[in-house]
Design an enzyme around this catalytic site. Structure first.
Site, PDB file in Angstrom:
ATOM      1  N   GLU A 294       0.619  -1.340   0.036  1.00  0.00           N
ATOM      2  CA  GLU A 294       0.050  -0.103  -0.034  1.00  0.00           C
ATOM      3  C   GLU A 294       0.703   1.393   0.043  1.00  0.00           C
ATOM      4  O   GLU A 294       0.321   2.245  -0.590  1.00  0.00           O
ATOM      5  CB  GLU A 294      -0.821   0.154   1.275  1.00  0.00           C
ATOM      6  CG  GLU A 294      -2.520   0.277   0.913  1.00  0.00           C
ATOM      7  CD  GLU A 294      -3.178   0.242   2.043  1.00  0.00           C
ATOM      8  OE1 GLU A 294      -4.159  -1.078   2.123  1.00  0.00           O
ATOM      9  OE2 GLU A 294      -3.353   0.696   3.152  1.00  0.00           O
ATOM     10  N   HIS A 323       8.310 -26.518   1.195  1.00  0.00           N
ATOM     11  CA  HIS A 323       7.672 -27.578   0.459  1.00  0.00           C
ATOM     12  C   HIS A 323       6.351 -27.165  -0.327  1.00  0.00           C
ATOM     13  O   HIS A 323       5.688 -28.135  -0.633  1.00  0.00           O
ATOM     14  CB  HIS A 323       7.144 -28.542   1.656  1.00  0.00           C
ATOM     15  CG  HIS A 323       8.220 -29.040   2.659  1.00  0.00           C
ATOM     16  ND1 HIS A 323       9.034 -30.163   2.286  1.00  0.00           N
ATOM     17  CD2 HIS A 323       8.881 -28.522   3.553  1.00  0.00           C
ATOM     18  CE1 HIS A 323       9.861 -30.205   3.035  1.00  0.00           C
ATOM     19  NE2 HIS A 323      10.036 -29.413   3.840  1.00  0.00           N
ATOM     20  N   LYS A 436     -13.029   1.823  -1.967  1.00  0.00           N
ATOM     21  CA  LYS A 436     -13.919   2.414  -1.032  1.00  0.00           C
ATOM     22  C   LYS A 436     -15.404   2.963  -1.249  1.00  0.00           C
ATOM     23  O   LYS A 436     -16.267   2.728  -0.891  1.00  0.00           O
ATOM     24  CB  LYS A 436     -13.128   3.007   0.231  1.00  0.00           C
ATOM     25  CG  LYS A 436     -12.236   2.232   1.134  1.00  0.00           C
ATOM     26  CD  LYS A 436     -11.639   2.947   2.232  1.00  0.00           C
ATOM     27  CE  LYS A 436     -11.009   2.128   3.569  1.00  0.00           C
ATOM     28  NZ  LYS A 436     -10.471   2.962   4.306  1.00  0.00           N
TER      29      LYS A 436
HETATM   30  O1  PA5 Z   1      -3.506   1.302   6.120  1.00  0.00           O
HETATM   31  C1  PA5 Z   1      -4.619   1.654   5.648  1.00  0.00           C
HETATM   32  O2  PA5 Z   1      -4.709   2.718   5.436  1.00  0.00           O
HETATM   33  C2  PA5 Z   1      -5.852   0.883   5.457  1.00  0.00           C
HETATM   34  O3  PA5 Z   1      -5.333  -0.349   5.586  1.00  0.00           O
HETATM   35  C3  PA5 Z   1      -6.837   1.277   6.548  1.00  0.00           C
HETATM   36  O4  PA5 Z   1      -6.348   0.844   7.835  1.00  0.00           O
HETATM   37  C4  PA5 Z   1      -7.927   0.548   6.257  1.00  0.00           C
HETATM   38  O5  PA5 Z   1      -8.466   0.645   4.958  1.00  0.00           O
HETATM   39  C5  PA5 Z   1      -9.264   0.676   7.408  1.00  0.00           C
HETATM   40  O6  PA5 Z   1      -9.488   2.226   7.334  1.00  0.00           O
HETATM   41  P1  PA5 Z   1      -9.841   2.936   8.443  1.00  0.00           P
HETATM   42  O7  PA5 Z   1      -8.923   2.752   9.578  1.00  0.00           O
HETATM   43  O8  PA5 Z   1      -9.839   4.425   8.067  1.00  0.00           O
HETATM   44  O9  PA5 Z   1     -11.028   2.389   8.643  1.00  0.00           O
END
Ligand code: PA5
Length: 462
Positions: A294, A323, A436
């Site tokens: 990410e 394995h 989202k």
């Molecule tokens: O790392 C990130 O930004 C995402 O994985 C968020 O943690 C995830 O989408 C959840 O978002 P939020 O904490 O705003 O609900």
């Protein structure tokens, strides 16, 4: 401190086409790396830089509030249920799996030193949710709902179902079974928490989900199950101090970031495999995958140019995946760097009995499982190098709160440095937000009507 061995990524070991002249590269990038580290530290307190996670090793106030609340609810609950997804769940999962006694939720109360069981509801599969709700006594469960934005559909759906059930079972008293961790001002969860009077903790500004494990997002569940959060924070702080060193020869996060970046951009190793040789560390590979993917998978660079960069993380587990995946890693495309994580000293030593001495398995008798696992890591590393496949090895002296915190924090800094080398913003996630928003549109959220219309047209066309 934890350590990094990068010898097996050097071209002396894996050849010119697949390895680096590491010392030469360190010298070449010395100034650039020093500048990146200086900039990160100079900018960490500036708003909007996404760097507040670099201060979490010094957040005494949060530690104090978390400990105060954990003491208040001690012995009141049999279960902790964490509601979250992605960055709000993966850190908690990785740390609790590593630091709690194995099979924690199956142990007796006494074996758990009277600390509660812990469950992470990190998805919205109706069958697993239904199954979990069937086994949990909600009256004896503290629900920690975690969302920075306060509106992520998966977490809010989980929360709505559980809140409703809690209220049915506990009447007005249900509020005592909820603690919310969210932004201090914005978001639907913050509004609800204030209206309803839940206990709340804050996800600090400029700390993205995947960098939030050392904020209340992680510290609260850790403290609730008896993990020593002072040791966690001490590990973060000591690693932060070590990684302030601007000399690449002394900074393991910078070394690993540069090695990954150059192996990707110069040698085509665009897959980063994370392979701990410890089952307790298996979710560290999941957490790393999110952090790396990410943060570094980006369409645009900082100049607005389309670059579509980002190494692909893959999770593996030693020795299990020897394995399963090693055949591909040895003989398939030479497009990977493999990160081994090794543990010098396990908590337990398990001897293999001297039985079947005169058979083909007799050689195992009298050795330990510990020796076997580490021999497997060594032999896999050497066999990969025989095939000219680069690897690095990170070694933890032991699995405890202090060294685990060092490891995770080191990966965070490594990611930030890699982001700067790729010249991208490692702290946003427009690709996640896009999906989202489409989900909100499809599910009929107010304000997303236009997106819903466009989306339906695209789906019909598709
Ligand atoms: O790392 C990130 O930004 C995402 O994985 C968020 O943690 C995830 O989408 C959840 O978002 P939020 O904490 O705003 O609900």
């Amino acid at each position: 401190m934890i350590s990094l061995n990068y010898k097996y990524a050097d071209c002396n070991v894996v050849g010119e086409d697949n390895g680096l002249h590491i010392q030469q590269k360190f010298a070449e990038y010395k100034d650039k790396i020093a500048q990146i580290i200086t900039d990160l530290n100079n900018n960490k307190d500036k708003r909007g830089q996404g760097l507040q996670w670099m201060n979490l090793g010094y957040s005494e106030e949060t530690v104090w509030y978390v400990k105060e609340y954990a003491a208040l609810v001690e012995n009141r609950f049999e279960n902790i249920l964490v509601l979250g997804i992605g960055g709000s769940a993966l850190g908690g999962l990785a740390v609790t799996e590593a630091l709690l006694k194995p099979y924690w939720n199956f142990l007796t109360e006494e074996q758990r030193n009277n600390f509660p069981r812990i469950f992470f509801l990190d998805n919205i599969d109706p069958d697993t949710m239904f199954g979990l709700l069937n086994i949990l006594d909600l009256k004896k469960t503290l629900v920690n709902v975690i969302t920075k934005s306060g509106s992520t559909a998966e977490i809010m759906a989980q929360f709505m179902i559980i809140k409703d059930k809690l209220e049915q079972e506990l009447g007005d008293d249900y509020r005592k079974n909820i603690v919310a961790t969210t932004d201090k001002n914005i978001g639907v969860l913050r509004q609800i928490a204030e209206q309803e009077g839940y206990k709340t903790f804050v996800v600090p500004d400029d700390v993205g989900g995947r960098f939030s494990v050392f904020s209340a997002v992680g510290l609260l569940p850790f403290a609730l199950v008896g993990i020593d959060i002072d040791e966690v924070v001490r590990g973060v702080k000591d690693m932060d101090l070590a990684l302030k060193n601007t000399d690449i020869n002394e900074n393991i996060a910078a070394q690993n970031a540069l090695i990954h970046y150059l192996l990707d951009t110069e040698k085509g190793k665009n897959i980063s495999v994370m392979m701990p040789y410890s089952t307790r560390l298996r979710y560290v590979a999941d957490w790393y995958s999110q952090l790396w993917a990410e943060s570094l998978g980006k369409e645009k660079d900082l100049n607005g140019q389309t670059v579509n960069v980002g190494p692909t993380p893959v999770k593996a587990l030693g020795a299990t995946d020897q394995h399963s995946q090693i055949q591909l890693y040895n003989e398939g495309p030479n497009d990977k760097i493999i990160n081994f994580i090794r543990v010098s000293e396990f908590d337990n030593k398990l001897e293999i009995p001297k039985i079947f001495e005169y058979t083909g398995i007799g050689y195992l008798g009298g050795k330990s499982v510990n020796d076997l696992l580490n021999a497997e890591a060594d032999s896999t590393r050497v066999s990969l190098s025989d095939y000219n496949r680069p690897t690095v090895t990170i070694t933890l002296p032991k699995i405890n709160a202090y060294y685990l915190a060092q490891l995770l924090y080191m990966f965070e800094v490594q990611t930030a440095i890699a982001g700067a080398l790729y010249n991208i913003n490692a702290f946003d996630q427009p690709g996640v937000e896009q999906a989202k928003n489409y989900t909100y549109a499809l599910m009929g959220r107010f304000g997303y009507e236009e997106s819903a219309h466009i989306l339906r047209e695209k789906m019909a066309a598709g």
